[in-house]
Design an enzyme around this catalytic site. Structure first.
Site, short mmCIF file in Angstrom:
data_model
loop_
_atom_site.label_atom_id
_atom_site.label_comp_id
_atom_site.label_asym_id
_atom_site.label_seq_id
_atom_site.Cartn_x
_atom_site.Cartn_y
_atom_site.Cartn_z
N LYS A 180 11.65 -9.19 -12.39
CA LYS A 180 12.46 -10.41 -12.38
C LYS A 180 13.23 -10.51 -11.07
CE LYS A 180 14.50 -14.04 -14.25
NZ LYS A 180 13.75 -15.28 -14.52
N LYS A 184 6.29 -6.77 -5.61
CA LYS A 184 6.69 -5.67 -4.75
C LYS A 184 5.59 -4.61 -4.62
CE LYS A 184 11.74 -5.59 -5.38
NZ LYS A 184 12.86 -4.72 -5.79
N LYS A 194 7.58 3.23 -6.59
CA LYS A 194 8.59 2.45 -7.31
C LYS A 194 8.22 2.22 -8.77
CE LYS A 194 9.83 0.25 -2.94
NZ LYS A 194 9.81 -0.98 -2.15
N ARG A 250 15.41 11.13 0.82
CA ARG A 250 15.63 11.62 2.19
C ARG A 250 17.06 11.30 2.60
NH1 ARG A 250 13.41 6.59 2.17
NH2 ARG A 250 14.47 5.04 3.47
#
Length: 391
Positions: free
Chosen positions: A201, A158, A116, A295
């Site tokens: 954020k 994350k 990411k 995918r």
């Protein structure tokens, strides 16, 4: 035309791929673990090869065993489905080195979107902004605090790898940030074998909207509209629908803008095959890039329902070197489709897993209705698919 395809997966997606192959008159080879020897996909395929014991690490995640099965069966291509090895660039490379076509994006495209944090940089290159956040991986809690103060609380921590809501924590102040930072790293390490995280954020009251894309090997890329997956619990999707109520009833201009943004990102990544570009939209209609799923996805059937386009067949044709025979203007949306993920849980005990026998089920009926049910066996977590439709 491919003569034979190996399906490197199990359950619902394996059945879905085998069905598409049958309609294209392509023979199929199923692989299975010892626990899945009586699964539906094993019986549906033209051939079946056992590749190991029940644990995925001893079967469906073993590249060497899957390649051996492919060579024994003398297949032309491998379809990875979703999960397992579907986004493994090394696996795609191994397939190509063994002269076996990988039905999915190239290893180059997967590497350019490998996590990411890297994807955020690529999106910026394509002129599509992600939410404000760290420039890359956050290495220390001190760096996490300084980043969070710069962009302003609340923030979201994350994991750069994986998905499914794991390795994610929201923080509203320094104290919750430090706790969430270490918790997210620990969870990510256990789930994905990678503890690295980044910070962005936190968008309050967000709409989570993803766009389905298709790209061939000749540079042609289109989108097939959006799926709205805003209804979630514990950062995991519960309901997917298309078209998005937000876009359809409030911000119709977003479909064109976000669709073009998704295509631009795919172009910069030199993306081929089916994929999904995920965005988050705030209450004012501002959208931000989140990630690319490299995918076919669990929720792909709802896009097929409203467009009439078979995504799995498109994947296969693209892998064979065929050009897209669709332009953006050929994609027409008709009707509304919803996918619900129904979990066997106890709502009176913090929604803990609560499997039991289903004694009664009532399904929608009537003209134009269709349903697909995927039942997860509690003991082995393998799906069985049932389909029905009414005209």
């Amino acid at each position: 035309m491919f003569e034979k395809i190996l399906v490197a997966n199990r359950g619902e997606i394996a059945v879905r791929i085998i069905r598409a192959c049958k309609e294209l008159n392509i023979r199929t080879v199923a692989v299975y673990s010892e626990a899945d020897k009586n699964s539906i996909h094993v019986h549906m395929a033209d051939e079946a090869i056992c590749i190991g014991k029940a644990a995925s690490s001893d079967s469906y995640l073993r590249i060497d065993r899957i390649i051996s099965a492919a060579e024994i069966a003398d297949v032309d291509a491998i379809h990875p489905g979703y999960g397992f090895l579907s986004e493994n660039a090394h696996f795609a490379d191994v397939c190509e080195s063994c002269n076996i076509r990988f039905i999915g994006p190239s290893s180059r495209a997967m590497s350019s979107l490998q996590d990411k944090a890297v994807s955020r940089a690529l999106a910026k290159k394509a002129g599509v902004l992600p939410p404000p956040g760290s420039e890359g991986v956050v290495q220390t809690e001190e760096e996490a605090i300084s980043t969070s103060k710069r962009i302003g609380y609340p923030v979201m921590i994350k994991a750069i790898a994986g998905g499914g809501g794991r390795g994610m924590r929201a923080a509203h102040n320094d104290i919750s940030l430090v706790k969430g930072y270490h918790t997210a790293r620990t969870e990510a390490e256990k789930a994905f074998g990678n503890s690295e995280v980044y910070i962005e954020k936190y968008i309050e009251n967000p709409h989570h909207i993803e766009f389905q894309i298709l790209g061939d090997n000749r540079g042609n890329i289109i989108h097939l509209g959006e799926r709205d997956c805003s209804i979630q619990r514990r950062n995991q999707k519960l309901i997917e629908e298309t078209p998005s109520p937000l876009i359809e009833h409030k911000h119709k201009d977003l479909r064109k803008k976000m669709g073009k943004a998704a295509v631009r990102i795919a172009e910069v990544a030199h993306y081929t095959s089916a994929g999904t570009v995920e965005f988050i939209v705030d209450e004012a209609g501002n959208y931000y890039f989140l990630e690319v799923n490299k995918r076919i996805q669990v929720e792909h059937p709802i896009t097929e329902e409203v467009t009439g386009i078979d995504l799995v067949k498109q994947q296969i044709m693209i892998a064979m070197g065929e050009p897209l025979r669709l332009s953006q203007s050929d994609v027409v949306f008709k009707g509304h489709a919803i996918e619900c993920r129904i979990n066997a849980e106890d709502p009176f005990d913090d929604f803990r897993p609560c499997p039991a026998a289903s004694k009664c089920i009532m399904l929608p009926e009537g003209a134009g209705s269709a349903w697909t049910a995927m039942f997860m066996l509690a003991t082995r977590s393998r799906p069985i698919t049932t389909r029905s439709s009414a005209n």
